[in-house]
Write a protein that holds these residues in place. Structure first.
Motif, mmCIF file in Angstrom:
data_model
loop_
_atom_site.group_PDB
_atom_site.id
_atom_site.type_symbol
_atom_site.label_atom_id
_atom_site.label_comp_id
_atom_site.label_asym_id
_atom_site.label_seq_id
_atom_site.Cartn_x
_atom_site.Cartn_y
_atom_site.Cartn_z
ATOM 1 N N ASP A 155 -14.543 4.532 83.342
ATOM 2 C CA ASP A 155 -15.478 3.796 83.706
ATOM 3 C C ASP A 155 -15.877 4.064 85.612
ATOM 4 O O ASP A 155 -15.090 4.991 86.060
ATOM 5 C CB ASP A 155 -15.308 2.260 83.536
ATOM 6 C CG ASP A 155 -14.088 1.920 84.204
ATOM 7 O OD1 ASP A 155 -13.546 2.605 85.092
ATOM 8 O OD2 ASP A 155 -13.313 0.821 83.806
ATOM 9 N N ASP A 156 -16.648 3.212 86.152
ATOM 10 C CA ASP A 156 -16.853 3.591 87.252
ATOM 11 C C ASP A 156 -15.730 3.537 88.491
ATOM 12 O O ASP A 156 -15.630 4.190 89.554
ATOM 13 C CB ASP A 156 -18.229 2.600 87.745
ATOM 14 C CG ASP A 156 -17.600 1.095 87.892
ATOM 15 O OD1 ASP A 156 -16.997 0.749 86.810
ATOM 16 O OD2 ASP A 156 -18.117 0.248 88.462
ATOM 17 N N ILE A 157 -14.678 2.607 87.864
ATOM 18 C CA ILE A 157 -13.590 2.534 88.932
ATOM 19 C C ILE A 157 -12.469 3.751 88.666
ATOM 20 O O ILE A 157 -12.289 4.080 89.816
ATOM 21 C CB ILE A 157 -12.923 1.067 88.516
ATOM 22 C CG1 ILE A 157 -13.785 0.171 88.448
ATOM 23 C CG2 ILE A 157 -11.471 1.056 89.302
ATOM 24 C CD1 ILE A 157 -12.942 -1.454 88.090
ATOM 25 N N ASP A 158 -12.552 4.278 87.384
ATOM 26 C CA ASP A 158 -11.904 5.446 87.418
ATOM 27 C C ASP A 158 -12.337 6.492 87.586
ATOM 28 O O ASP A 158 -11.568 7.566 87.855
ATOM 29 C CB ASP A 158 -11.137 5.415 85.909
ATOM 30 C CG ASP A 158 -9.869 4.240 85.798
ATOM 31 O OD1 ASP A 158 -9.363 4.082 86.751
ATOM 32 O OD2 ASP A 158 -10.050 3.945 84.404
ATOM 33 N N GLU A 187 -23.183 -0.100 91.696
ATOM 34 C CA GLU A 187 -23.820 -1.513 90.967
ATOM 35 C C GLU A 187 -24.725 -2.133 91.491
ATOM 36 O O GLU A 187 -25.544 -2.542 90.470
ATOM 37 C CB GLU A 187 -22.613 -2.299 91.240
ATOM 38 C CG GLU A 187 -21.244 -2.380 90.572
ATOM 39 C CD GLU A 187 -20.233 -3.635 91.092
ATOM 40 O OE1 GLU A 187 -19.754 -4.053 90.110
ATOM 41 O OE2 GLU A 187 -20.080 -3.639 91.990
#
Lengths: 470, 579
Positions: B497-500, B425
């Motif tokens: 996405d970045d979280i997954d 991020e």
């Protein structure tokens, strides 16, 4: 502005620092609340005297207070454990437990969690209208307590799906709210959870017998090599104990009242006197016990064997058992019908794990029966209640094709049809029980078919105003 | 042990239980089995098979009667490549034997009998690819291959001839062409033989049946009549006639004249226990997880677009250098790393720079022989990927350059995962997100063996449905496409996405690794080749699949099977039940 969920949602999983969970809550919580409002308890209330878990420690796990139900703080808790937990059974016995889902077992673990998760909101849905006929405010409060905790158990399973199963898990979490008990298009996964709980006797039976099945299923998941699941289930078991308490004491009080009425009117036929006859209670036991046995699945199951070998699901109190925890050699004795005779057979223990769990459950169920028979004895009656034979009224497993009496005798379908009303609640029995279901919302008062409890909640008296109706 | 095939356990001790590491580096000075003579002025090359009996790539057998093994074929592959890149003036290639009365007896039977299943399969796949490459040279490079069969061509020997455009057979009353695999060995002529006899040479199916069960083969006029060969030529006029035919083919070639070939120097490669590193291609092994992470670097600072510079760079020209390295890596992983069942494919570089490759190809592949060769070489390497029996997963993350030709690498994969957003991020800005780009070269420049582009295969649908989709895709060329849109367009499997991202990818890879390798191979091969069949796809999807089944059956490879009994003087014991 982002909402501080960790403020709203008591937890010990570092909610504030976990973006994955933050998102989970953002997307899921509104849907959950919407579900609670439309499918949760139908009786409007201002607030209810509820126990809320705000931590897993002794201090935090049971805090009491009047809470508006939709503002209940459904928390996310994992039991505390040592760091060095090892897998206790199966092929990977002795290896460290998993903190992440191994891809190899993703599908199986997800399935186990979804099935467990599906039962939690289902029972809330089944009991939705019961509040309208509560025999006392004390009982109403207990119903709501059970409901919010089932809601929390749903949260617990949803937490696992969100935290560990990615997008797929989120979709499954969503589906947990989209299936509804008794919905023709989109029913709950397990059949027993699609029947409405029609009356309070059924509710007590449900919490005694069916929630006890839940306890045993949780007990097997508590052994899981997937540590977050194990720790979640361990904490859930704590709450589950209260549900069973509601069932046990509920039936205590019905039987006590039945004894009082029998004594008072010197007859077993107490229906005309506003009570529930002992033989009807027995029929309710027969029914709820037998359908709960069905929840254990087939006596022989390759799925259960695979789950065990993989370390996903253990046996009840696996770690206390003294065997090799692999079960590749062991045998297990199984009851079945062969050539019209009740007989026994030996099968590989690995395939009989469902039966092993069911046997533990049956033993546990016996304790309630003993308790209730003591009440009968204390009141000077010779009648006794009992658990019917495991083959009685079964729709799953080896006895599915057979008619078995409560005593365990094989009979023909014709005889069954003639006798069934003696063994299972008849239409007349249900109608009578239903006729007794009249709400009593005045503090300290109670319906005539049930005795008051010996103690209130959290040291409060029976006549405490546990629920403020809207 | 790298092989779990059923044949292994029953092998006699022969040193072949453990598969030796295979090396694909060859150069003309090191050939053991071939002689290459180039007549630059005439535009002809003579490729002579003269096998060194004691030159097997693994011990345990002698390569008698001009029979070959993998080592022989690796040299042949090197020859085909050098003819195309180093000898632009060669317009016809005569494939013949350096031995009297023996053109080639095919694959060595003792080698087959002692080899584990995986070795047989890899060997057949590679030889098939080389045969296809010979046909590709004839079709796309104006290098027409002519088989001058100056002695008996049996089994794989005849199949080698079948890959050529013409087959000339010496008429000495003894030399035959034959496919004796079925009657003698209980297996199939699996290097395209059965397929080419019917599909390419148009031999009637009943005659093909007679031919393929007749161990002594067919010679002379009958061979011509049955279209098994094009011409029989008497011994005394053999050499001149062969040359005449070759000169005629050269004269008819479309290959431009007057070119200067480029050198193909040895690849610079660093091997270690962790992986293999080339200049533009990097492979890291993860043995615990059973996978290899492959990263292909885009060009560093763009690709020259002037032809002079392309020729000056030669083998250093990024598209060619990268393709050679990738080719070598694929071959090495296939042969030597059987347990790395999943290949993760990434790219790294600038999208615009990567596109320069296509501009050169689009502009010049029709008029410049070298650019044309690079295009077809990359096409062949992509085809190698298509028939590779490993799970192929493309990971498309920020900093990757899956654009145009390089996007074909992702499209060749079984699944594509594209990161939506960025992982870090703090350091990234908008515009750093992963992007892919379609270009003209995704629409037929690099066809698969089924004749379709990879996009065409991906969106294969009945008639207009598929075509419509492709037409829509065509309008999107040259535009940067981010994850969500790529997902909507059906260009990627998933866009976490970045979280997954980390979890989704990890779980997917672990799940994959837990599945049956055999079932995966079968499943992937079925999914990769949709729609129409061509001769080439039939060779891989039917002939090879049947052959591999026959190979594991006891009737071929059991202790009493035909492969094992061959040459012992004893008859094979067949289980007579038809399955």
């Amino acid at each position: 502005m982002s909402i501080d969920y960790s403020e709203k949602i008591p937890n010990n999983v570092d909610l504030a620092g976990d973006r994955k969970l933050q998102r989970a809550l953002e997307s899921w919580q509104p849907n959950f609340l919407n579900w609670w409002v439309t499918m949760g308890p139908a009786v409007p209330t201002q607030d209810v005297y509820l126990r809320t878990a705000v931590d897993v420690g002794k201090e935090g796990w049971a805090q009491f207070g009047h809470v508006a139900m939709e503002e209940y703080r459904w928390g996310v808790f994992l039991a505390e454990r040592g760091d060095d937990r090892r897998i206790a059974f199966g092929e990977q016995k002795g290896e460290p437990v998993w903190q992440q889902v191994p891809g190899e077992y993703r599908a199986d673990l997800q399935r186990l969690i979804v099935i467990q998760g599906d039962t939690e909101p289902a029972s809330v849905e089944q009991q939705r209208r019961l509040g309208e006929t509560a025999p006392s405010l004390y009982d109403l409060r207990n119903l709501f307590q059970v409901n919010v905790e089932e809601g929390r158990h749903l949260w617990a399973m949803v937490y696992l799906l969100h935290a560990y199963f990615g997008r797929n898990g989120r979709e499954e979490a969503e589906a947990l709210l989209q299936r509804n008990s008794g919905d023709l298009d989109s029913p709950r996964i397990l059949g027993a959870f699609n029947e409405e709980t029609p009356d309070w006797l059924s509710f007590f039976m449900f919490t005694y017998f069916t929630d006890r099945d839940g306890k045993y299923q949780l007990g097997t998941l508590k052994e899981s090599a997937f540590d977050p699941l194990s720790r979640t289930c361990e904490f859930m078991l704590k709450e589950e104990a209260h549900h069973m308490f509601v069932g046990t004491t509920g039936i205590d009080r019905v039987i006590t009242r039945t004894c009082e009425l029998m004594r008072e009117h010197d007859t077993t036929d107490i229906a005309p006197h506003g009570g529930i006859a002992l033989n009807v209670i027995q029929k309710y036991i027969n029914f709820h016990y037998s359908v709960s046995l069905d929840l254990f699945g087939s006596e022989q199951s390759t799925n259960a064997a695979n789950y065990f070998t993989a370390g996903l699901k253990g046996r009840w109190q696996e770690e206390r058992r003294r065997d090799d925890h692999l079960l590749t050699e062991a045998g297990f004795s199984i009851d079945l019908v062969r050539d019209g005779q009740m007989t026994q057979d030996e099968v590989p223990a690995l395939l009989a794990l469902n039966l092993d769990l069911r046997n533990e459950y049956v033993k546990d169920c016996q304790s309630g029966l003993k308790r209730w028979n003591k009440i009968l004895e204390k009141h000077g009656f010779d009648e006794r209640v009992y658990l019917p034979h495991v083959g009685f009224n079964r729709h799953v497993g080896l006895f599915r094709e057979h008619q078995v009496t409560p005593k365990g005798d094989l009979i023909s379908a014709d005889v069954w049809a003639q006798k069934v009303d003696d063994w299972l609640p008849s239409e007349a029995d249900k109608t009578h029980v239903q006729s007794l279901m009249r709400p009593v919302y005045e503090a300290g008062k109670i319906a005539g078919w049930i005795a008051p409890p010996s103690n209130g909640i959290n040291g409060k008296p029976f006549d405490y105003e546990y629920v403020h109706l809207a | 042990m790298t092989d779990a095939g059923t044949t292994t356990q029953a092998q006699p001790s022969s040193g072949a239980e453990t598969t030796p590491a295979v090396d694909f580096d060859r150069e003309p000075g090191s050939y053991k089995h071939w002689k290459l003579d180039v007549d630059d002025a005439a535009g002809l090359a003579y490729v002579r098979l003269d096998i060194a009996e004691d030159g097997g790539i693994v011990p345990g057998y002698e390569l008698k009667m001009n029979s070959y093994d993998l080592g022989v074929d690796i040299e042949l592959y090197d020859i085909t490549q050098r003819l195309r890149f180093s000898h632009p003036n060669v317009r016809a290639v005569v494939l013949t034997s350096g031995k009297d009365k023996n053109f080639c007896a095919g694959a060595n039977i003792r080698m087959l009998a002692q080899s584990p299943h995986s070795w047989k399969v890899n060997f057949c796949k590679f030889t098939n690819e080389t045969r296809n490459g010979i046909e590709d040279a004839t079709a796309h490079s104006g290098q027409t291959w002519i088989a001058a069969v100056n002695g008996t061509a049996a089994g794989g020997g005849y199949e080698m001839a079948l890959a050529c455009d013409q087959i000339l057979l010496i008429d000495d009353n003894s030399s035959t062409v034959a496919l004796p695999e079925v009657p003698l060995l209980g297996v199939l002529p699996g290097t395209g033989g059965l397929t080419r006899v019917t599909d390419k040479r148009r031999v009637r199916k009943d005659r093909a049946d007679v031919f393929a069960t007749k161990s002594e083969g067919i010679r002379g006029k009958q061979a011509v009549e049955w279209k098994l060969v094009d011409e029989v030529i008497p011994k005394r006029t053999w050499d001149e006639t062969v040359r005449e035919r070759a000169e005629a083919a050269a004269a008819a070639s479309s290959r431009p004249t007057g070119g200067t070939g480029i050198e193909l120097p040895p690849l610079q490669r660093t091997e270690s226990v962790e992986g293999i590193d080339y200049q533009h291609v990097h492979a890291t092994f993860d043995r615990d997880r059973g996978l290899v992470e492959i990263t292909v670097d885009g060009p560093d600072g763009g690709v020259p677009e002037s032809l002079e510079r392309v020729h000056e760079l030669g083998a250093q020209f990024w598209p060619l250098a990268m393709t050679r390295e990738l080719d070598d890596l694929i071959l090495r992983l296939r042969a030597n790393e059987l347990e790395l069942g999943t290949w993760i494919i990434r790219t790294r570089g600038d999208v615009e720079d990567a596109l320069a490759m296509e501009r050169v190809i689009e502009t010049h592949s029709k008029d410049d022989w070298l650019v044309n060769e690079v295009r077809h070489y990359f096409k062949r390497v992509l085809k190698r990927l298509d028939v590779t029996s490993r799970s192929l997963i493309a990971l498309i993350a920020p900093g990757s350059c899956f654009a145009g030709a390089l996007l074909e690498l992702a499209l060749a994969c079984d699944r594509q995962y594209m990161l939506d957003g960025t992982l870090d991020e703090d350091d990234s800005e908008q515009g750093d997100e992963a992007q892919i780009m379609l270009s003209e070269s995704n629409f037929g420049t690099f066809p698969m063996s089924n004749g379709l582009s990879r996009l065409g295969s991906r969106f294969y649908g009945p008639g207009a449905d598929g075509d419509d989709h492709i037409a829509k895709m065509r309008q999107e060329t040259g535009r940067r496409i981010q994850a969500v849109e790529a997902m909507e367009m059906g260009l990627v499997t998933d866009a976490p996405d970045d979280i997954d991202w980390d979890d989704e990818v990890r779980i997917m890879l672990e799940e994959r690794a837990s599945l049956s390798p055999d079932a995966l191979t079968g499943m992937e091969a079925n999914h990769r080749f949709v729609g129409p069949e061509t001769m080439e796809s039939r060779i891989f999807s039917r002939l090879t699949a049947w052959q591999n089944w026959i190979f594991v059956r006891p009737n071929a490879s059991g202790p009493d099977g035909a492969l094992r009994k061959y040459g012992t003087g004893r008859k094979a014991e067949f289980d007579r039940r038809r399955v």
